[in-house]
Design an enzyme around this catalytic site. Sequence first.
Site, mmCIF file in Angstrom:
data_model
loop_
_atom_site.group_PDB
_atom_site.id
_atom_site.type_symbol
_atom_site.label_atom_id
_atom_site.label_comp_id
_atom_site.label_asym_id
_atom_site.label_seq_id
_atom_site.Cartn_x
_atom_site.Cartn_y
_atom_site.Cartn_z
ATOM 1 N N ALA A 278 -52.520 -23.269 70.338
ATOM 2 C CA ALA A 278 -52.759 -23.020 68.914
ATOM 3 C C ALA A 278 -51.710 -23.708 68.040
ATOM 4 O O ALA A 278 -50.617 -24.030 68.503
ATOM 5 C CB ALA A 278 -52.726 -21.512 68.658
ATOM 6 N N SER B 159 -57.921 -25.785 70.829
ATOM 7 C CA SER B 159 -57.868 -24.338 70.591
ATOM 8 C C SER B 159 -58.768 -23.924 69.427
ATOM 9 O O SER B 159 -58.929 -24.662 68.462
ATOM 10 C CB SER B 159 -56.422 -23.936 70.275
ATOM 11 N N TYR C 121 -62.517 -18.499 71.279
ATOM 12 C CA TYR C 121 -62.316 -17.063 71.093
ATOM 13 C C TYR C 121 -63.524 -16.627 70.273
ATOM 14 O O TYR C 121 -63.767 -17.175 69.199
ATOM 15 C CB TYR C 121 -61.043 -16.787 70.288
ATOM 16 N N THR D 176 -61.862 -18.186 76.755
ATOM 17 C CA THR D 176 -60.628 -17.551 77.218
ATOM 18 C C THR D 176 -60.884 -16.063 77.407
ATOM 19 O O THR D 176 -61.265 -15.369 76.460
ATOM 20 C CB THR D 176 -59.491 -17.796 76.211
ATOM 21 N N LYS E 261 -61.483 -19.183 81.327
ATOM 22 C CA LYS E 261 -60.037 -19.396 81.439
ATOM 23 C C LYS E 261 -59.309 -18.057 81.401
ATOM 24 O O LYS E 261 -59.438 -17.307 80.434
ATOM 25 C CB LYS E 261 -59.559 -20.268 80.272
ATOM 26 N N HIS F 111 -52.349 -17.215 80.915
ATOM 27 C CA HIS F 111 -52.093 -17.570 79.516
ATOM 28 C C HIS F 111 -50.619 -17.956 79.308
ATOM 29 O O HIS F 111 -50.014 -17.651 78.281
ATOM 30 C CB HIS F 111 -52.471 -16.391 78.608
HETATM 31 C C1 FMN Z 1 -47.785 -21.809 71.978
HETATM 32 C C2 FMN Z 1 -49.001 -21.544 72.821
HETATM 33 C C3 FMN Z 1 -50.238 -21.328 72.221
HETATM 34 C C4 FMN Z 1 -51.357 -21.092 73.004
HETATM 35 N N1 FMN Z 1 -52.580 -20.960 72.387
HETATM 36 C C5 FMN Z 1 -53.683 -20.773 73.145
HETATM 37 C C6 FMN Z 1 -54.960 -20.683 72.537
HETATM 38 O O1 FMN Z 1 -55.114 -20.795 71.326
HETATM 39 N N2 FMN Z 1 -56.032 -20.461 73.347
HETATM 40 C C7 FMN Z 1 -55.911 -20.358 74.711
HETATM 41 O O2 FMN Z 1 -56.902 -20.152 75.399
HETATM 42 N N3 FMN Z 1 -54.711 -20.463 75.307
HETATM 43 C C8 FMN Z 1 -53.599 -20.673 74.562
HETATM 44 N N4 FMN Z 1 -52.385 -20.801 75.176
HETATM 45 C C9 FMN Z 1 -52.302 -20.762 76.663
HETATM 46 C C10 FMN Z 1 -52.444 -22.182 77.244
HETATM 47 O O3 FMN Z 1 -53.753 -22.658 77.109
HETATM 48 C C11 FMN Z 1 -52.089 -22.206 78.740
HETATM 49 O O4 FMN Z 1 -52.823 -21.229 79.422
HETATM 50 C C12 FMN Z 1 -50.606 -22.024 79.027
HETATM 51 O O5 FMN Z 1 -49.824 -22.618 78.024
HETATM 52 C C13 FMN Z 1 -50.267 -22.628 80.388
HETATM 53 O O6 FMN Z 1 -48.932 -22.441 80.699
HETATM 54 P P1 FMN Z 1 -47.791 -23.566 80.472
HETATM 55 O O7 FMN Z 1 -47.463 -23.532 79.017
HETATM 56 O O8 FMN Z 1 -46.684 -23.067 81.332
HETATM 57 O O9 FMN Z 1 -48.366 -24.900 80.901
HETATM 58 C C14 FMN Z 1 -51.237 -21.046 74.408
HETATM 59 C C15 FMN Z 1 -50.008 -21.266 75.005
HETATM 60 C C16 FMN Z 1 -48.888 -21.519 74.243
HETATM 61 C C17 FMN Z 1 -47.579 -21.795 74.926
#
Ligand code: FMN
Length: 349
Positions: free
Chosen positions: A79, A106, A128, A154, A219, A243
Site C-alpha cells: 500500500a 494494492s 480487498y 488477500t 493470498k 502478510h
Molecule cells: C508497507 C506494507 C504494505 C502492505 N500492503 C499490503 C496491501 O495493501 N495488500 C496486501 O495484500 N498485502 C500488503 N502487504 C503485504 C505484502 O503483500 C507481503 O505479503 C509482505 O510484504 C511480504 O513480506 P516481505 O515484506 O518480508 O517481503 C504490505 C506489506 C507491507 C510491508
Amino acid sequence: VEPLNVSEYEQLAAGLLGAAAYGFFAGGADDELTLADNLEAYRRWQLRPRVLVDVAEASTAASVLGEEIAVPLLVAPVAYQRLAHPDGEVGMARAAAAVGTIMCLSSFATSSWEEVAATDVKRWFQLYVPKDPALAAELVAHVRAAGFGALVLTVDTPVLGRRERDLRSGFEIPEHLPIGLLGPGRFTPRSAFEAISPSVTWSDVERLASRSELPIVLKGILTAEDARLACEHRAAAIVVSNHGGRQLDGVSASLDALPEIVDAVAGRVEILIDGGVRRGTDVVKALALGARAVLVGRAPLWGLVVGGEAGARRVLELLRDEVELALQLLGCRRIAELSPAHLAPRERR
Ligand SMILES: Cc1cc2nc3c(=O)[nH]c(=O)nc-3n(C[C@H](O)[C@H](O)[C@H](O)COP(=O)(O)O)c2cc1C
C-alpha cells in the site's frame, strides 16, 4: 556508494524516511514475533550443492498462471507507495517491467490503475473487498478493463492487525496522496480499512471467479486445511503468506508452513510464497521446497525509497542476479531442477 544488497538498501531507506513512515513500512503486528521468524526460517535450511555440472547457460526463466517471467520473483502488493517515493506504484511498475516480471497492485495504491496500466507491466490486482457491494462490483469490472490478469484476494486481513509502531507514532497517510479505492481524505491505516468487508467467505471466492472471469489467487494461506479448501473453491493459485508479519502475530513463518501446504495441494493449484525474502538464496530455498515463485514486498520498496523507479529496478536486478548465481553454484541450469535434495535442515546449536 551504491548499495550491494537488500539489507544495505534498507539501512539507507531508514535514514531517508521519517520515523513514522519507516515504522509503517518495516513494522509488524504486536511483538513482531512472526516478522522476525519470516527471516530466521530461511536460515534454518542449508543448501546442498552439486558440482561438475556445466552451468554456462543457466536461466532464471519461470512461469506463473501461464505467464512467462524472467525470474521467479513477483512484486508483492504494498500500500501507499508514493509515501516511499514520488515515483510510487508507477515507478514500481516500470521496475517490474524492466526485469520482466509481474507487479501486484494494492487496493490501497496511491497511483491510479490507469497510470499503472499505461506502463504495460504484466499486472495482477490485489483485492480487498469493499463493504459497499456496488463499489465492489464496479471495482472488479474496472480492473478487468484495465488489463489486470488476475485477482489476488488477500484472505488474512478480514480486519487489520494491531501495529503498535503506527499507534505510537500516530502515522497517517498524507492528504495529498489519494488512495485508489477511497479517494482523497485523511486516513490512518486503520480508518482506511473501515471501508473493507470483514465478512468475505469461501462462497465469495467462487462468485468472484465467475463474475470477474479472472484467475483468483488467494493470498494469506498458512494451513493444509485452507489450502485444500482453496483447491475446492476454484482458486487458480495461493500465496503462502502471513502478510509480512503484519496480521496475526505468533503464526508460523511462511517458509515453515510451505511443506504441509505443498503436500495438501498435490499439484492442483500453483503455490507462491512471500515473507522474509531478502536474498537470492532465500528464493532458491522456497523453490526447492515446492513454491513456484516468490513475492517480495519490502525488498523492492527499500529500493523505491532510495532511488525511485531506478532504485526499485536495481533491487530486483540484484535479486535476479543472486538467484542466477545461487542456481549456478548449486549445479542447476534451470529453475525446474531445484528439488528438496538441494536442502538440509540446519542443526540447532
Ligand atoms: C508497507 C506494507 C504494505 C502492505 N500492503 C499490503 C496491501 O495493501 N495488500 C496486501 O495484500 N498485502 C500488503 N502487504 C503485504 C505484502 O503483500 C507481503 O505479503 C509482505 O510484504 C511480504 O513480506 P516481505 O515484506 O518480508 O517481503 C504490505 C506489506 C507491507 C510491508
